[in-house]
Design a protein around this motif. Structure first.
Motif, PDB file in Angstrom:
ATOM      1  N   LYS A   1       0.803  -1.221   0.000  1.00  0.00           N
ATOM      2  CA  LYS A   1       0.000   0.000   0.000  1.00  0.00           C
ATOM      3  C   LYS A   1       0.836   1.272   0.000  1.00  0.00           C
TER       4      LYS A   1
ATOM      5  N   GLN B   1     -11.341  -1.879  -9.840  1.00  0.00           N
ATOM      6  CA  GLN B   1     -10.469  -1.255  -8.848  1.00  0.00           C
ATOM      7  C   GLN B   1     -10.762  -1.784  -7.442  1.00  0.00           C
ATOM      8  N   SER B   2     -12.043  -1.957  -7.115  1.00  0.00           N
ATOM      9  CA  SER B   2     -12.369  -2.358  -5.741  1.00  0.00           C
ATOM     10  C   SER B   2     -11.914  -3.790  -5.470  1.00  0.00           C
TER      11      SER B   2
ATOM     12  N   TYR C   1      -9.504  -5.244  -6.872  1.00  0.00           N
ATOM     13  CA  TYR C   1      -8.054  -5.187  -6.802  1.00  0.00           C
ATOM     14  C   TYR C   1      -7.599  -4.702  -5.433  1.00  0.00           C
ATOM     15  N   ASP C   2      -8.232  -3.625  -4.957  1.00  0.00           N
ATOM     16  CA  ASP C   2      -7.854  -3.086  -3.652  1.00  0.00           C
ATOM     17  C   ASP C   2      -8.027  -4.140  -2.560  1.00  0.00           C
TER      18      ASP C   2
ATOM     19  N   GLU D   1      -5.080  -5.535  -0.141  1.00  0.00           N
ATOM     20  CA  GLU D   1      -5.274  -5.525   1.306  1.00  0.00           C
ATOM     21  C   GLU D   1      -4.943  -6.906   1.885  1.00  0.00           C
TER      22      GLU D   1
END
Ligand code: HEA
Ligand code: HEA
Ligand code: CUA
Ligand SMILES: [Cu+2]
Lengths: 204, 297, 583
Positions: free
Chosen positions: B164, B275-276, B278-279, B283
């Motif tokens: 991150k 994107q979500s 992937y995030d 995480e």
């Protein structure tokens, strides 16, 4: 069939101005230029691309310009004696020519002896081997290949001093030509050294 | 008789194809068990052209290939017609003789010049700008790119994500451990704390990706056919390549350069996600078991 | 030249084994090369089995080879009759090496060049006959070393014919054998090329000016220069790689290599790309070594069988010389994907596009020669004619590879395999077949069978297209080359159908060669007796008896005119040989 029946073994060709052996020798040398050219390009590429601080300094290289210089001198003199040998053949003085050939062989052998005893041997002994770093790899490869060429030259000259000398009696012109070609080769081998000496001994 | 002569070649060709196709005795051995991941994209039975393109810039490459093939086929057919016509018209036969005089044709010269000009156009007009775009003009930070390091080894792809913080940890061969620290991350570098390594490549769509490609051992080649991307992974070099996925899905990454006996199995999965998704994956990976245990050292 | 009549008191060894007659040496080269070609093809037919039916034991060979090579070998290389990935890679690397360096070049340069070139320029022999003999035997030894390498521990070289470092440096022992073998082959080529050039410059018959030389001789001349100047850098590279392998240097090994988790002991500081530069500096000119003599062969055949002069003979000569020069500055088009910047790639792409123009010109000239000819369709001509469209396919598919942007998608895929096989297999090999059919009567004094020849031609032509055409589809679909089993990829799995078709094509091609082998051996013994000039051709080799005696010409020929004077108006015959003074 002896090679002698083919045209232009002794007399020069009207257009190229060379007899066949000489043209062949020039062509062979052209390929040798590409061989050593390839190696020199490798040297340049590796040196330019060497990571910071990995190329040895002059001290680390442990190459004495004195030994190298003396050897250079030997080769230059041997080039001169080679020419003398050929010139004496042209003047029909075979014994003197042969003497000069013998001197050339001695100089060349001295070169190799010095190279091995004063450089290769102590270096190797000190643990400076081809695998030590790229510089030593190049150093050994280039000088060994050059040494091989010197050795080849010695063998050829010994042949013309000894068993090959009979040709002088049957076909002196042909013999002279062969010595001339040997000479061309010999000058080339010296010339290679003239390039090797500075890049290996002086430019670190 | 004459018809037979012309049909025979066609028959032989058909026979070969038929034998190949109808050799059930030799039906395929068990399919290899590499993974049961379903790969997206339709290929059909006997595909003849390029795989789907899911990148933003791939169409440049495709356009060039399409134009070239049209050009090549036109040339070939044009020349071919002339060739076959010559063979029929000027075959040796009683009463026909060859003409000693050479034709003074201008056409071939014009044609050659035209071919040369067209090649020049392809080169300067199409190939060079695309190359400059794809290979040299990396996206800037303003484009918000993803950074991934790709480290090839016999016979696997390692995808090194910065985590991150977006910063890569230092790597050096002396830290390497094939079980716990495949990349040789320096444990004392804080940037590397949340770095993680994955054997699958995950990327969000609609964002450019900058990959830095290198290899630990021999030369490999990082190829994503659906992305029209290919770059050799050369040990001792770190080469940046970027691309821009636009469509979600599961695809394959191949090794294109011979790299040893298992070259053929050096395959990785590429997952293009929103994107979500992937995030969430980042995480998960970043907090997951660290790639190396500091107590080991 | 009465000295030549000594041949009767030469022993068998001197006459057939260590002969210094260029014709005997030419035949030695050609036969050895044909055998290697066939051997290289057999390796490929085995590989095509693995490709089409991965994981299934090979019919016949799956049992035969293990019993031949022993159990130990079989366990590592052919468990259960299925070839291992290592064996697949060995066969691939050796197929490439054998085909190029032991098959095609020795056949079209060593064989045809040696036999035909001196005859065509009216020379009694090569300039350096002993060197010529040596060059054959050095080639032979190189070949034996390559063959012996199959028995090395770990098998023959398995890093591709390109032997990219560091893979090749860390590879098994076979690679060392490969390097030593290559050094022999290179040495042989150097000896040969010096000889060719001096012969062409010095031993032309009276009246044989440069622009009266048959195009074949021009092609051989340029080829000889390519061999002379392009091979030494590979020799240098080979020496460096040998040092890396046996002396532990690191010319091609960068810092910090980690192979299978083990940090390597190499000092580092080397460059893997250096090898590629040195290799392709040779290997690009090498591909013109493969194609130029082929152009030479088919030019001779097309001229003789269209019964008219070659259109644009001088243009062709200029083109071939230009090709020779430019072939030295395109090598990095094989390396676009190694991480090249825009300007360097633009430079090499430009030179690549430039070099394609003379090829277009060569093809055009041959094509226009057909126009208003009187075309005879004998076997030699059929092969020569097929060469034209086949080379065109191969050449045209070179263009997308030469443009860096499209090469991104195509590099290291089957498209490359398709591209170069179209130029070398239905291209060069067909030209070589054409040459065999054309000059066979000169060499043996007997004609080959036209029936068997035509069968050989039509079956080969069809089969070879079945083999290689699908490769373009596979390549466009993105399938990597050198894959032991492509079905691991979804797109490869979808493509498996094409692979099977291609394999059957290869086996059919193998069967088609039976016609040739039969024809070749039967015709030596039973063929119709050939006259000195069975094709009514004009060049000098046809003015010597078939087969020509030692020393070639009974009377030294004098040359009066251009090489291809066919259908000259006002003559009683439709050909006007170079050595005939007046009608
Ligand atoms: C004989 C061998 C030969 C020949 C002649 C050629 C000719 C050409 N080659 Fe090829 N090439 C190889 C053998 C050859 N090649 C090999 C062996 C490899 C792979 C090596 C490896 O990686 O293992 C290779 C790989 C290769 C690459 C590297 C690809 C890659 O790895 O990514 C490239 C890239 O530029 C290339 C380009 C070209 C070009 C532009 C030509 C041009 O010279 C072609 C010019 C010809 C034409 C343009 C045709 C003209 C035709 C017409 C005008 C139509 C006439 C029609 C009728 C008569 C009907 N070749
Ligand atoms: C001159 C070069 C040449 C030639 C002619 C050929 C000919 C053939 N090649 Fe090859 N090939 C290469 C050079 C060549 N190849 C190279 C360099 C590679 C790359 C290797 C690598 O990856 O490193 C390669 C790779 C290669 C592959 C890819 C392997 C892979 O990537 O995994 C394949 C696949 O099918 C293949 C197939 C064939 C086939 C079917 C033929 C057929 O066309 C063969 C036809 C042969 C004949 C028709 C010969 C017949 C001879 C006789 C009949 C003689 C008779 C004898 C007497 C009368 C005494 N080749
Ligand atoms: Cu990694 Cu092929
Ligand atoms: Cu090339």
């Amino acid at each position: 069939m002896s090679a002698g029946v083919l045209p232009y073994t002794v007399e020069p060709h009207p257009v190229t101005g060379l007899y066949s052996g000489k043209l062949g020798t020039w062509l062979f040398l052209a390929s040798e230029v590409m061989l050593f050219g390839g190696l020199f390009s490798a040297y340049i590429l590796l040196r330019v691309g060497a990571p910071e601080g990995t190329w040895p300094t002059h001290e680390e290289a442990h190459l004495s310009w004195k030994i190298g210089g003396f050897n250079t001198l030997l080769l230059i003199i041997s080039s001169v004696t080679m020419v003398m040998a050929w010139a004496n053949l042209k003047m029909n003085n075979f014994p003197k020519a042969r003497m000069y050939l013998i001197v050339t062989v001695i100089l060349a052998s001295l070169f190799l002896t010095l190279k091995i005893s004063l450089e290769y041997y102590p270096h190797w002994h000190d643990g400076l081997k081809p695998s030590t770093n790229v510089f030593f790899g190049l150093y050994y490869t280039l000088t060994a290949l050059h040494g091989l060429h010197i050795f080849g030259g010695i063998v050829v000259m010994l042949y013309f001093i000894g068993p090959g000398a009979g040709l002088w009696k049957t076909n002196p012109e042909y013999y002279t030509n062969r010595i001339e070609c040997t000479g061309l080769y010999w000058h080339f081998v010296d010339l290679v050294w003239i390039f090797l000496f500075p890049i290996l001994y002086l430019m670190n | 008789m004459k018809i037979l002569r012309w049909c025979a070649p066609v028959l032989v060709a058909l026979a070969i194809v038929w034998m190949a196709d109808a050799s059930p005795a030799l039906a395929q051995a068990d399919a290899p068990d590499i993974s049961d991941v379903q790969i997206d994209g339709e290929y059909g039975q006997f595909p003849t052209y390029m795989p789907p393109d899911v990148s933003k810039h791939g169409y440049h490459v495709d356009d060039l290939i399409n134009i070239l093939h049209v050009f090549m086929i036109l040339l070939f057919v044009g020349w071919g017609i002339f060739f076959v016509w010559c063979l029929m018209k000027f075959r040796a036969r009683p009463g026909h003789t060859a003409d000693y005089k050479l034709v003074k044709a201008k056409a071939p010269k014009y044609l050659e010049v035209a071919v040369a000009l067209f090649e020049a156009f392809l080169l300067v007009g199409l190939s060079m700008p695309v190359w400059a775009r794809v290979k040299d003009e990396l996206p800037t930070e303003a484009d918000n790119p993803i950074h991934v390091r790709v480290v090839a080894e016999q016979f696997a792809w390692n995808f090194h994500y910065p985590g991150k913080d977006g910063l890569f940890g230092r790597v050096a061969p002396e830290f390497l451990n094939s079980a716990t620290n495949v990349l040789g991350l320096d444990p004392s570098d804080p940037n590397g704390n949340d770095d993680f390594v994955s054997g699958e490549m995950h990327l969000p769509v609609d964002r450019p990706v900058i990959t830095q490609i290198t290899s630990k051992d021999v030369i490999h080649s990082f190829a994503i056919p659906v992305m029209r991307v290919k770059q050799d992974a050369v040990p001792g070099m770190r080469i940046s390549v970027w691309f821009h996925p636009v469509k979600t899905g599961t695809y394959e990454i191949a090794c294109a350069q011979l790299c040893g006996n298992n070259h053929y199995s050096m395959r990785a999965i590429l997952r293009l996600e929103s994107q979500s998704e992937y995030d969430a994956w980042v995480e998960e990976m970043a907090k997951g078991p660290a790639e190396f245990d500091e107590d080991d050292l | 030249m009465s000295d030549h009549d000594h041949s009767h008191d030469q022993g068998f060894l001197r006459k057939y084994v260590f002969s210094i007659d260029h014709k005997v040496i030419g035949v030695q080269y050609a036969v050895t090369a044909l055998v290697f070609l066939f051997f290289g093809f057999c390796l490929m037919m085995m590989m095509r089995w693995q490709l089409a039916y991965p994981g299934q034991s090979m019919p016949v060979l799956g049992e035969l080879l293990p019993s031949l090579f022993g159990k130990e070998w079989a366990e590592t290389n052919m468990g259960g009759g299925v070839m291992s990935p290592d064996l697949y890679n060995s066969l691939g690397a050796m197929h490439g090496t054998i085909m190029i360096f032991l098959g095609v070049v020795p056949l079209i340069v060593g064989g045809f060049g040696n036999y035909v070139m001196p005859l065509q320029i009216g020379a009694p022999d090569m300039s350096f006959p002993k060197l010529n003999m040596m060059s054959y035997w050095v080639y032979f030894m190189g070949g034996m070393i390559m063959l012996a390498s199959f028995f090395a521990p770990g098998g023959a070289a398995n890093s591709g014919w390109t032997s990219y470092a560091p893979l090749s440096v860390t590879a098994t022992q076979g690679q060392t054998w490969w390097l030593v073998g290559m050094i022999f082959l290179i040495t042989s080529s150097l000896l040969g090329s010096v000889n060719f050039i001096v012969t062409i410059f010095h031993l032309r018959a009276k009246g044989m000016t440069m622009f009266r030389m048959p195009f074949f001789v021009w092609a051989q001349l340029v080829t000889a220069f390519l061999l002379l100047l392009a091979f030494p850098p590979l020799e240098a590279a080979g020496a460096l790689q040998l040092m890396d392998r046996v002396a532990g240097t690191s010319f091609f090994m960068p810092q910090g290599l980690v192979v299978s988790g083990v940090v390597q002991e190499y000092a580092g500081g080397g460059s893997p790309l250096l090898w590629q530069h040195l290799f392709w500096f040779l290997a690009h000119p090498e591909v013109y070594v493969l194609i130029l003599p082929a152009f030479g062969i088919i030019t001779e055949i097309i001229a003789a069988n269209t019964r008219k002069p070659i259109w644009g003979y001088r243009t062709m000569v200029y083109s071939v010389v230009f090709l020779g020069f430019t072939s030295f500055i395109v090598w990095a088009h094989h390396m676009f994907i190694t991480g090249m910047g825009t300007s360097i790639s633009a430079f090499f792409a430009t030179t690549t596009m430039i070099i394609s123009i003379p090829s277009v010109i060569l093809l055009t000239c041959l094509l226009i020669t057909l126009y208003r000819g009187s075309i005879r369709f004998n076997t030699a001509m059929l092969f020569a004619l097929s060469f034209l469209p086949m080379f065109a396919i191969g050449g045209l598919t070179g263009l997308p590879l030469g443009l860096p942007a499209s090469d991104i998608a195509l590099h290291d895929t089957y498209y490359i395999i398709g591209h170069f096989h179209y130029v070398v297999a239905p291209g060069t090999i067909f030209a070589a077949f054409a040459g065999v059919y054309f000059w066979f009567p000169k060499v043996t004094g007997r004609m080959m069978s036209e029936t068997l020849g035509k069968l050989h031609w039509i079956t080969s032509l069809i089969a070879i297209n079945v083999v290689f055409m699908p490769m373009f589809f596979q390549g466009l679909a993105g399938i990597s080359r050198r894959l032991y089993d492509q079905r691991l990829y979804s797109w490869g799995d979808a493509m498996q159908g094409w692979t099977v078709v291609s394999s059957w094509g290869a086996w059919a091609l193998g069967l088609a060669q039976i016609f040739f082998i039969l024809n070749f051996f039967l015709s030596i013994k039973f063929g119709r007796k050939a006259s000195a000039n069975p094709w009514d051709a004009t060049t000098l080799e046809w003015s010597a008896p078939s087969p020509p005696p030692h020393g070639n010409f009974a009377k030294v020929p004098t040359v009066h005119r251009e090489p291809y004077e066919y259908s000259v108006p006002g003559m009683s015959k439709d050909y006007f040989p170079q050595n005939v003074s007046e009608a």
